[in-house]
Write a protein that holds these residues in place. Structure first.
Motif, PDB file in Angstrom:
ATOM      1  N   GLY A 189     -11.013   4.092   2.774  1.00  0.00           N
ATOM      2  CA  GLY A 189     -10.772   4.100   4.206  1.00  0.00           C
ATOM      3  C   GLY A 189     -10.032   5.342   4.666  1.00  0.00           C
ATOM      4  N   THR A 190      -9.566   5.283   5.898  1.00  0.00           N
ATOM      5  CA  THR A 190      -8.821   6.389   6.488  1.00  0.00           C
ATOM      6  C   THR A 190      -7.341   6.237   6.178  1.00  0.00           C
ATOM      7  N   GLY A 191      -6.596   7.323   6.372  1.00  0.00           N
ATOM      8  CA  GLY A 191      -5.165   7.286   6.101  1.00  0.00           C
ATOM      9  C   GLY A 191      -4.410   8.122   7.104  1.00  0.00           C
ATOM     10  N   TYR A 192      -3.116   8.247   6.863  1.00  0.00           N
ATOM     11  CA  TYR A 192      -2.270   9.068   7.726  1.00  0.00           C
ATOM     12  C   TYR A 192      -2.089  10.485   7.192  1.00  0.00           C
ATOM     13  N   ALA A 193      -2.352  10.654   5.893  1.00  0.00           N
ATOM     14  CA  ALA A 193      -2.231  11.969   5.269  1.00  0.00           C
ATOM     15  C   ALA A 193      -3.106  11.990   4.017  1.00  0.00           C
ATOM     16  N   ALA A 194      -3.507  13.195   3.598  1.00  0.00           N
ATOM     17  CA  ALA A 194      -4.386  13.321   2.431  1.00  0.00           C
ATOM     18  C   ALA A 194      -3.737  12.780   1.162  1.00  0.00           C
ATOM     19  N   TRP A 206       1.420   8.651  -3.990  1.00  0.00           N
ATOM     20  CA  TRP A 206       2.645   7.977  -4.418  1.00  0.00           C
ATOM     21  C   TRP A 206       2.324   7.072  -5.602  1.00  0.00           C
ATOM     22  N   CYS A 207       1.192   6.388  -5.517  1.00  0.00           N
ATOM     23  CA  CYS A 207       0.785   5.505  -6.620  1.00  0.00           C
ATOM     24  C   CYS A 207       0.587   6.307  -7.906  1.00  0.00           C
ATOM     25  N   ARG A 208      -0.132   7.396  -7.798  1.00  0.00           N
ATOM     26  CA  ARG A 208      -0.385   8.223  -8.980  1.00  0.00           C
ATOM     27  C   ARG A 208       0.911   8.782  -9.548  1.00  0.00           C
TER      28      ARG A 208
END
Length: 316
Positions: free
Chosen positions: A189-194, A199-201
């Motif tokens: 989906g879409t997000g607020y930043a690329a 953070w997960c990674r």
């Protein structure tokens, strides 16, 4: 006569009748004496878009009436292996999310003291945090197989630290998740930043975005996940919006381009052999799916989780 509880058969009582429990199993008031239990958490006070997941557990139970005891694909026979029942719903406080979080943790503390494996019908994804808190008390940090359109690692939502989009950030911060043992599948989906999934990674999570799953079987991925998890206690959290809305439209935060129904089955079936200590199926919102198809997907995936629990026998 089997020593184990059995779902009420369709030739004994019509499918549209009988007890309104998961798979029309016997109802129990506690987890005492059970190897596994179905539990509902009728909650949507942590959701951010379309409501209705408070109605999810009831609808999942209703759509489970078509499920039969024997898994024709995997030959798993859970009701010849485990004592299973439906122990009802967690009595949340529908006007107070923080109180509900504590109620859920206390409820699962009691379930786990009986060495019973909980399979939970949601309910919005906030509920997984208090379940993981109870899991960590029992098992220590657990591995996590998380199927979802969203990472649910927001730092805050409207200034609140706990909501359905913050669950796994809080779980990681609280030390509830085993190091290098978290896999997130279906994010999209879409997000607020690329860098929204980075953070997960950075935490050591394995992130498998939905696009990496298109046009292929997920059986090879799950072989790698099994090797990654080893004998670590593992929890499965399946947000129904991990599936594409073409097959599961009844949810609050839909995103196109998701997993197919058979890929959902491959993920859960691919967890066979792991030390599964619990699982949930969340975010079913019946008002947005008048056919009941989303709840049927949820009920089937919960049954498949039951089929991969430790100790379940498989036929030849």
């Amino acid at each position: 006569m089997s020593e184990f509880n059995q779902p009420l058969g369709g030739n004994t009582m019509p499918r549209f009748a009988g007890p309104a429990t998961m798979m029309r199993l016997p109802a129990r008031v506690s987890a005492e004496g059970l190897d596994a239990a179905f539990i509902g958490i009728p909650m949507d006070i942590g959701t951010s878009n379309r409501p209705g997941t408070r109605l999810g557990p009831r609808q999942i139970r209703d759509e489970s009436r078509m499920l039969r005891p024997y898994n024709m694909a995997t030959r798993a026979a859970p009701f010849e292996s485990l004592q299973v029942a439906d122990i009802g719903d967690v009595p949340i406080n529908t006007f107070h999310l923080p109180k509900s979080i504590d109620i859920i943790t206390a409820f699962f503390d009691d379930v786990l003291k009986h060495d019973c494996i909980p399979l939970t019908l949601g309910g919005d994804h906030t509920m997984t945090l208090p379940i993981l808190r109870a899991m960590a008390k029992k098992h220590g940090p657990v591995g996590l197989i998380h199927i979802d359109a969203h990472a649910d690692v927001n730092e805050h939502m409207f200034g609140e630290e706990i909501a359905h989009g913050t669950t796994f950030r809080r779980a990681q911060e609280e030390g509830l998740l085993a190091r290098e043992k978290v896999v997130q599948i279906g994010l999209r989906g879409t997000g607020y930043a690329a860098a929204d999934f980075d953070w997960c990674r950075d935490q050591g999570f394995r992130v498998v975005q939905a696009e990496a799953c298109w046009y292929q079987s997920l059986a090879p991925l799950m072989q790698e996940v099994r090797e990654q998890m080893g004998d670590t206690p593992v929890y499965i959290s399946f947000d129904i919006d991990g599936l594409d809305p073409s097959v599961a439209p009844g949810t609050g935060t839909v995103e196109m381009g998701g997993l197919t129904s058979h890929q959902g089955l491959e993920i859960v079936r691919g967890a066979a052999g792991l030390n599964i200590v619990g699982g949930d199926l969340v975010e079913v919102s019946p008002p947005y799916d008048v056919s009941g198809n989303t709840a049927l997907m949820g009920a089937t995936l919960l049954y498949e989780m039951l089929c991969v629990l430790p100790g379940v026998k498989r036929g030849d």
